[in-house]
Design a protein around this motif. Structure first.
Motif, short mmCIF file in Angstrom:
data_model
loop_
_atom_site.label_atom_id
_atom_site.label_comp_id
_atom_site.label_asym_id
_atom_site.label_seq_id
_atom_site.Cartn_x
_atom_site.Cartn_y
_atom_site.Cartn_z
N SER A 348 -7.19 -11.74 5.09
CA SER A 348 -6.50 -10.58 4.56
C SER A 348 -5.19 -10.38 5.31
O SER A 348 -5.07 -10.76 6.48
CB SER A 348 -7.37 -9.32 4.67
OG SER A 348 -7.64 -9.00 6.02
N ILE A 349 -4.25 -9.81 4.63
CA ILE A 349 -2.95 -9.47 5.23
C ILE A 349 -2.92 -7.96 5.36
O ILE A 349 -3.09 -7.24 4.39
CB ILE A 349 -1.81 -9.99 4.34
CG1 ILE A 349 -1.88 -11.51 4.24
CG2 ILE A 349 -0.45 -9.56 4.91
CD1 ILE A 349 -0.89 -12.12 3.27
N LYS A 350 -2.72 -7.49 6.59
CA LYS A 350 -2.90 -6.07 6.87
C LYS A 350 -1.57 -5.36 7.14
O LYS A 350 -0.67 -5.93 7.75
CB LYS A 350 -3.83 -5.89 8.08
CG LYS A 350 -5.23 -6.43 7.84
CD LYS A 350 -6.13 -6.17 9.03
CE LYS A 350 -7.53 -6.74 8.82
NZ LYS A 350 -8.24 -6.10 7.70
N HIS A 351 -1.51 -4.12 6.68
CA HIS A 351 -0.36 -3.26 6.95
C HIS A 351 -0.86 -1.87 7.33
O HIS A 351 -1.89 -1.42 6.85
CB HIS A 351 0.55 -3.15 5.72
CG HIS A 351 1.04 -4.47 5.23
ND1 HIS A 351 0.38 -5.19 4.25
CD2 HIS A 351 2.11 -5.22 5.60
CE1 HIS A 351 1.03 -6.32 4.03
NE2 HIS A 351 2.07 -6.38 4.84
N ASP A 352 -0.11 -1.23 8.19
CA ASP A 352 -0.46 0.09 8.70
C ASP A 352 0.81 0.94 8.59
O ASP A 352 1.55 1.09 9.54
CB ASP A 352 -0.93 -0.04 10.15
CG ASP A 352 -0.98 1.28 10.89
OD1 ASP A 352 -1.56 2.23 10.34
OD2 ASP A 352 -0.44 1.35 12.02
N ILE A 353 1.05 1.45 7.39
CA ILE A 353 2.34 2.12 7.14
C ILE A 353 2.14 3.63 7.01
O ILE A 353 1.02 4.12 6.81
CB ILE A 353 3.01 1.56 5.86
CG1 ILE A 353 2.20 1.90 4.60
CG2 ILE A 353 3.19 0.05 5.98
CD1 ILE A 353 2.59 3.16 3.88
N SER A 354 3.23 4.34 7.13
CA SER A 354 3.18 5.78 6.84
C SER A 354 4.44 6.17 6.07
O SER A 354 5.53 5.62 6.30
CB SER A 354 3.07 6.61 8.11
OG SER A 354 4.23 6.48 8.92
N GLU A 410 2.07 -15.16 4.25
CA GLU A 410 1.89 -13.86 4.91
C GLU A 410 3.22 -13.18 5.21
O GLU A 410 3.39 -11.98 4.96
CB GLU A 410 1.08 -14.02 6.20
CG GLU A 410 0.85 -12.71 6.92
CD GLU A 410 -0.17 -12.82 8.04
OE1 GLU A 410 -0.38 -11.80 8.73
OE2 GLU A 410 -0.76 -13.89 8.21
N ASP A 411 4.18 -13.92 5.74
CA ASP A 411 5.46 -13.30 6.07
C ASP A 411 6.14 -12.74 4.82
O ASP A 411 6.76 -11.66 4.87
CB ASP A 411 6.38 -14.32 6.74
CG ASP A 411 5.93 -14.67 8.15
OD1 ASP A 411 5.12 -13.92 8.72
OD2 ASP A 411 6.39 -15.70 8.68
N GLU A 412 6.03 -13.46 3.72
CA GLU A 412 6.62 -12.99 2.47
C GLU A 412 5.99 -11.67 2.03
O GLU A 412 6.68 -10.75 1.60
CB GLU A 412 6.42 -14.06 1.39
CG GLU A 412 6.93 -13.68 0.02
CD GLU A 412 6.58 -14.72 -1.03
OE1 GLU A 412 6.83 -14.45 -2.22
OE2 GLU A 412 6.05 -15.80 -0.65
N ILE A 413 4.66 -11.57 2.15
CA ILE A 413 3.96 -10.34 1.77
C ILE A 413 4.35 -9.19 2.69
O ILE A 413 4.59 -8.06 2.25
CB ILE A 413 2.44 -10.56 1.79
CG1 ILE A 413 2.04 -11.65 0.79
CG2 ILE A 413 1.70 -9.27 1.48
CD1 ILE A 413 2.49 -11.39 -0.63
N HIS A 414 4.43 -9.47 3.98
CA HIS A 414 4.88 -8.44 4.92
C HIS A 414 6.27 -7.93 4.53
O HIS A 414 6.53 -6.71 4.54
CB HIS A 414 4.94 -9.00 6.35
CG HIS A 414 3.61 -9.17 7.00
ND1 HIS A 414 2.59 -8.25 6.90
CD2 HIS A 414 3.12 -10.18 7.77
CE1 HIS A 414 1.55 -8.66 7.59
NE2 HIS A 414 1.84 -9.84 8.12
N ASP A 415 7.16 -8.84 4.21
CA ASP A 415 8.53 -8.44 3.86
C ASP A 415 8.55 -7.51 2.66
O ASP A 415 9.30 -6.52 2.64
CB ASP A 415 9.38 -9.68 3.56
CG ASP A 415 9.68 -10.51 4.81
OD1 ASP A 415 9.50 -9.98 5.91
OD2 ASP A 415 10.10 -11.67 4.66
N VAL A 416 7.73 -7.80 1.66
CA VAL A 416 7.68 -6.96 0.46
C VAL A 416 7.20 -5.56 0.81
O VAL A 416 7.83 -4.55 0.43
CB VAL A 416 6.76 -7.59 -0.60
CG1 VAL A 416 6.51 -6.61 -1.76
CG2 VAL A 416 7.37 -8.89 -1.14
#
Length: 486
Positions: A348-354, A410-416
């Motif tokens: 999984s590709i994880k993000h922790d945004i607000s 993964e890097d591409e998904i993070h960038d989006v």
């Protein structure tokens, strides 16, 4: 310990005892890889001090030998900030032996805890005094006080009680030269100069080693209303938060959004008999707690009225309120098992945004559309703390895609995801930290002035860059020979 002829290792052994200096790969294995196994490393040694004095002497010895120190608590971090790199040159400073509860004062409503104490142990100790330790995390059984301070963790009760920064009253910190800053006082007001504790909270071990902390305690709730509701969409969830808050005020303790993708992964694995609380598969759900400390008030009637009105208005399709503590626990178990279910499901590709609470629906819509355009069929696993705008916005691979092909993008998904977050004036890290995982995006989206100030603080407190080097700020930005970031 091997390598007894090594003077540096012998010095460490003389401080903490030979049994607490680990060098064999079999002994250090649990300390050198993060929970997600994304950043495996190799340590020169793992050192396990048993007191603040020993921490100070270990840090001074490392400074004298020019050896970098990686502070570590429960090693539950998700951004590669608490494990060594692969150079075998860094010392992991594990604070697991320092787990004492030094003091509880029910009159002052404070608790003083050593860094290796787990969040769960702190909760239990407070409860024995009929007090509430308000931090609550899915990983609370293994996450430690030092760890939650290092990332300014929030958790599930931020809406009412605040994050770690709001709850901490004082710290004891070992500095890069081995000196100890004793700022443990539990005062609610102290305006004598700079509030230094806020430098170290959220610094991810790059400025000092927190060894002990004093936290606020609260009255134990006498009644808790736990509910689960199927909402029309994320906009309805935000509106329900407003309606519930209007009805019961600050008693709204937790308000968690779960997309169907998150719930489906939990239900697809044999995790302690999990089951869907409602009949039918709804796309979005909210899990909430409303708590009351007074024996004279019961918020249940107000909650039921809000839910009835919301159902009539079409915001809520169905809802259930827990009838017992066991049922409430079962509802929360669904939320708390999402990370483990994702791990079992595969990469999984994880993000922790607000983002601002009002922008949560915009973020979910825009990020979902952008991801689908880049990778048709990508599975979005969205859950998080609507009450403070913090979403854990993760992705699993499309059906038929190999694990390797998914990880390669993964890097591409993070960038989006980060681009959408920035467009909505949000943050790429709400509570997990920067570590190594988010460093590139951090440098891209943080202002040059802020980066310059951070590097200056790092140089002032750790001039040799020996505390967690290369985490948060890259080495070349804090190199003592570098006159400026620009």
């Amino acid at each position: 310990m091997q390598g007894g002829s090594n003077p540096f290792l012998a010095t460490l052994a003389g401080i903490v005892g030979e049994i607490h200096v680990l060098t064999d790969d079999a002994d250090t294995a649990r300390y050198v890889a993060d929970w997600r196994r994304t950043y495996p490393g190799a340590a020169r040694a793992v050192v396990r001090p048993g007191s603040t004095g020993e921490v100070a002497r270990v840090v001074a010895a490392c400074a004298a030998h020019g050896v970098a120190v990686v502070p570590q608590g429960g090693n539950t971090g998700l951004v590669g900030g608490s494990t060594p790199d692969a150079s075998r040159s860094e010392v992991v400073l594990s604070l697991g032996r320092m787990a004492a509860i030094r003091r509880i004062d029910p009159l002052d409503n404070t608790i003083t805890l050593e860094a290796g104490c787990t969040v769960l142990a702190a909760q239990q100790a407070a409860a024995e005094q009929n007090r509430l330790f308000a931090l609550s995390l899915a990983s609370e059984g293994s996450a430690t006080i030092g760890g939650v301070l290092s990332t300014n963790a929030g958790g599930e009760q931020v809406l009412r009680y605040g994050n770690t920064r709001d709850l901490a009253l004082g710290l004891e910190v070992v500095l890069a030269d081995g000196r100890v800053l004793d700022a443990l006082g539990g005062l609610r007001k102290d305006n004598t100069g700079y509030d230094l504790k806020h430098l170290f909270i959220g610094s991810e071990g790059t400025l000092g080693v927190v060894t002990t902390a004093t936290f606020k305690l609260f009255s134990m709730p006498r009644s808790v209303v736990t509910g689960w509701m199927a909402v029309r969409d994320p906009q309805a969830a935000v509106e329900m938060l407003s309606r519930l808050t209007d009805a019961v005020g600050e008693r709204v303790t937790a308000f968690e959004l779960l997309g169907r993708g998150a719930l489906s992964q939990v239900l697809s694995h044999p995790l302690a008999g999990m089951r869907d609380p409602l009949a039918g598969e709804y796309p979005w759900a909210v899990l909430f707690d409303v708590s009351e400390a007074s024996a004279q008030l019961d918020p249940r009637a107000a909650v039921e009225a809000v839910l009835a009105d919301a159902i009539d208005a079409g915001l809520v399709a169905d809802a259930v309120i827990a009838e017992s503590a066991r049922q409430a626990h079962e509802l929360w178990a669904l939320r708390d098992h999402v990370p483990e279910a994702q791990r079992l499901h595969g990469p999984s590709i994880k993000h922790d945004i607000s983002v601002a609470i009002s922008r949560i629906p915009d973020f979910i819509e825009q990020a979902g559309a952008a991801l689908e355009q880049r990778m048709p069929g990508i599975q979005v696993v969205c859950f998080g703390h609507v009450g403070d705008g913090n979403l854990h916005y993760n992705q699993s691979k499309p059906a038929g895609m190999s694990d390797e092909a998914f990880r390669a993008r993964e890097d591409e998904i993070h960038d989006v995801v980060h681009a959408v977050t920035a467009r909505l004036n949000g943050s790429i890290s709400a509570e997990h930290g920067i570590g190594r995982l988010k460093q590139s995006a951090f440098l891209q989206y943080k202002s040059p002035v802020a980066l310059d100030l951070m590097a200056g603080i790092k140089r002032a407190l750790d001039p040799a860059n020996l505390f967690n080097p290369g985490r948060v700020l890259p080495r070349d930005l804090v190199d003592p020979t570098s006159p400026s970031l620009r």
